[in-house]
Design a protein around this motif. Structure first.
Motif, short mmCIF file in Angstrom:
data_model
loop_
_atom_site.label_atom_id
_atom_site.label_comp_id
_atom_site.label_asym_id
_atom_site.label_seq_id
_atom_site.Cartn_x
_atom_site.Cartn_y
_atom_site.Cartn_z
N LYS A 245 34.08 -35.51 -69.23
CA LYS A 245 34.85 -36.29 -68.39
C LYS A 245 34.49 -36.33 -67.13
O LYS A 245 34.87 -37.44 -66.36
CB LYS A 245 36.30 -35.62 -68.85
CG LYS A 245 37.15 -36.15 -69.96
CD LYS A 245 38.48 -35.55 -70.03
CE LYS A 245 39.04 -35.91 -71.38
NZ LYS A 245 40.30 -35.44 -71.51
N SER B 230 46.15 -41.03 -63.15
CA SER B 230 46.05 -40.56 -64.70
C SER B 230 44.82 -39.79 -64.78
O SER B 230 44.77 -38.88 -65.59
CB SER B 230 46.16 -42.04 -65.25
OG SER B 230 45.83 -41.73 -66.71
N VAL C 276 43.20 -32.12 -64.75
CA VAL C 276 43.71 -31.01 -64.64
C VAL C 276 43.99 -30.51 -66.04
O VAL C 276 44.07 -29.34 -66.27
CB VAL C 276 45.09 -31.36 -63.91
CG1 VAL C 276 45.97 -30.10 -63.99
CG2 VAL C 276 44.98 -31.59 -62.52
N LYS C 277 44.59 -31.24 -66.86
CA LYS C 277 44.89 -31.05 -68.36
C LYS C 277 43.63 -30.24 -68.90
O LYS C 277 43.98 -29.29 -69.56
CB LYS C 277 45.43 -32.30 -69.24
CG LYS C 277 45.74 -32.19 -70.59
CD LYS C 277 46.46 -33.17 -71.06
CE LYS C 277 46.45 -32.96 -72.65
NZ LYS C 277 47.03 -34.22 -73.42
N THR C 278 42.49 -30.89 -68.99
CA THR C 278 41.24 -30.58 -69.54
C THR C 278 40.82 -29.40 -68.77
O THR C 278 40.27 -28.40 -69.51
CB THR C 278 40.15 -31.75 -69.55
OG1 THR C 278 40.71 -33.03 -70.18
CG2 THR C 278 38.97 -31.25 -70.33
N SER C 279 40.90 -29.31 -67.54
CA SER C 279 40.53 -27.80 -66.96
C SER C 279 41.14 -26.79 -67.41
O SER C 279 40.84 -25.71 -67.74
CB SER C 279 40.41 -28.19 -65.39
OG SER C 279 40.28 -26.89 -64.72
N GLU C 280 42.58 -26.78 -67.52
CA GLU C 280 43.50 -25.88 -67.99
C GLU C 280 43.11 -25.71 -69.53
O GLU C 280 43.60 -24.46 -70.01
CB GLU C 280 44.87 -26.25 -67.94
CG GLU C 280 45.65 -26.23 -66.35
CD GLU C 280 45.30 -24.80 -65.88
OE1 GLU C 280 45.75 -23.94 -66.44
OE2 GLU C 280 44.57 -24.76 -64.86
N GLY C 281 42.65 -26.49 -70.23
CA GLY C 281 42.32 -26.40 -71.64
C GLY C 281 41.02 -25.36 -71.58
O GLY C 281 41.24 -24.55 -72.55
N TYR D 200 35.39 -31.33 -71.22
CA TYR D 200 35.66 -31.17 -69.72
C TYR D 200 34.67 -31.75 -69.04
O TYR D 200 34.60 -32.76 -68.19
CB TYR D 200 36.15 -29.95 -69.13
CG TYR D 200 36.11 -29.73 -67.76
CD1 TYR D 200 37.27 -30.17 -67.29
CD2 TYR D 200 35.25 -29.12 -67.20
CE1 TYR D 200 37.42 -30.24 -65.77
CE2 TYR D 200 35.04 -29.23 -65.70
CZ TYR D 200 36.21 -29.58 -65.09
OH TYR D 200 36.23 -29.41 -63.80
N ASN E 44 45.29 -36.43 -63.34
CA ASN E 44 46.30 -35.52 -64.71
C ASN E 44 45.51 -35.11 -65.57
O ASN E 44 45.56 -34.00 -66.29
CB ASN E 44 47.25 -36.24 -64.82
CG ASN E 44 48.35 -36.41 -63.65
OD1 ASN E 44 48.29 -35.61 -62.59
ND2 ASN E 44 49.40 -37.34 -63.74
N ASN E 45 44.51 -36.10 -66.14
CA ASN E 45 43.64 -35.91 -67.36
C ASN E 45 42.77 -34.76 -67.23
O ASN E 45 42.39 -33.78 -67.84
CB ASN E 45 42.93 -36.93 -67.79
CG ASN E 45 42.45 -36.90 -69.22
OD1 ASN E 45 42.45 -35.99 -69.97
ND2 ASN E 45 42.25 -37.94 -69.81
N THR F 74 35.77 -27.31 -75.53
CA THR F 74 36.34 -27.61 -74.65
C THR F 74 35.66 -27.95 -73.29
O THR F 74 36.06 -28.81 -72.81
CB THR F 74 37.53 -26.45 -74.25
OG1 THR F 74 38.34 -26.09 -75.52
CG2 THR F 74 38.55 -27.04 -73.25
#
Length: 183
Positions: free
Chosen positions: A148, A20, A26-31, A145, A23-24, A141
């Protein structure tokens, strides 16, 4: 009871938390990547839009400037004419210039350089505001990131998976000098 059930449960729980968290990240990095692409998108918009707008305004302004210059020169010659012949020539020049002006106004009834300059100014301000907003969104953003990746427990495995801190957008050295628009 089964003594192995508790350690397996803990391992499964840690695995779910790790997945989890990954994945979080990865999501934030892509943001962050998406926010940066919006900054680039707005910079490209500026690069594409501003020269075209400037050339458009230059075209309209030069057309009006030429005809109004002709009218002003002919009117000045008429006012300064000291002989009938000079007054006749100046009158013909003024009539011709006014005829061209009327033809332009008939073909382009809304031809007003003032409106074009205001439109250019509005587009410049709008573009600069979009760029500022995109930069602010990017920095927000990045802040999320970086927070986190540096907080516990994510900090324990973020570096292992290659998630390091990202750089904030910083203004250039010439931030005090606005971009020049030359006509």
């Amino acid at each position: 009871m089964k003594k192995w059930l508790i350690p397996v449960g803990i391992i499964v729980l840690l695995g779910v938390m790790l997945i989890s968290g990954y994945n979080n990240l990865v999501k934030t990095s892509e943001g962050v990547n998406g926010s940066w692409s919006q900054v680039q998108n707005q910079l490209q918009r500026r690069a594409d839009l501003i020269p075209n707008l400037v050339e458009t305004v230059k075209g309209y302004a030069s057309q009006e400037k030429e005809i109004f210059t002709e009218v002003a020169e002919a009117r000045g010659k008429l006012a300064g004419a000291t002989s009938v012949a000079a007054a006749g020539e100046a009158d013909q020049a003024l009539t011709g210039a006014l005829g061209r002006l009327l033809a332009i106004v008939e073909n382009y009834p809304l031809l007003k350089s003032d409106a074009n300059f205001r439109a250019l100014q509005d587009e410049l301000a709008g573009t600069e505001n979009r760029i500022a907003t995109a930069r602010m969104d990017y920095n927000n953003t990045v802040q999320s990131y970086n927070t986190k990746t540096k907080t516990f427990p994510t900090s324990l495995y973020a570096g292992v998976f290659g998630f390091g801190p990202r750089d904030y957008f910083k203004p250039t050295a010439n931030v005090e000098t606005p971009p020049a628009v030359k006509f």
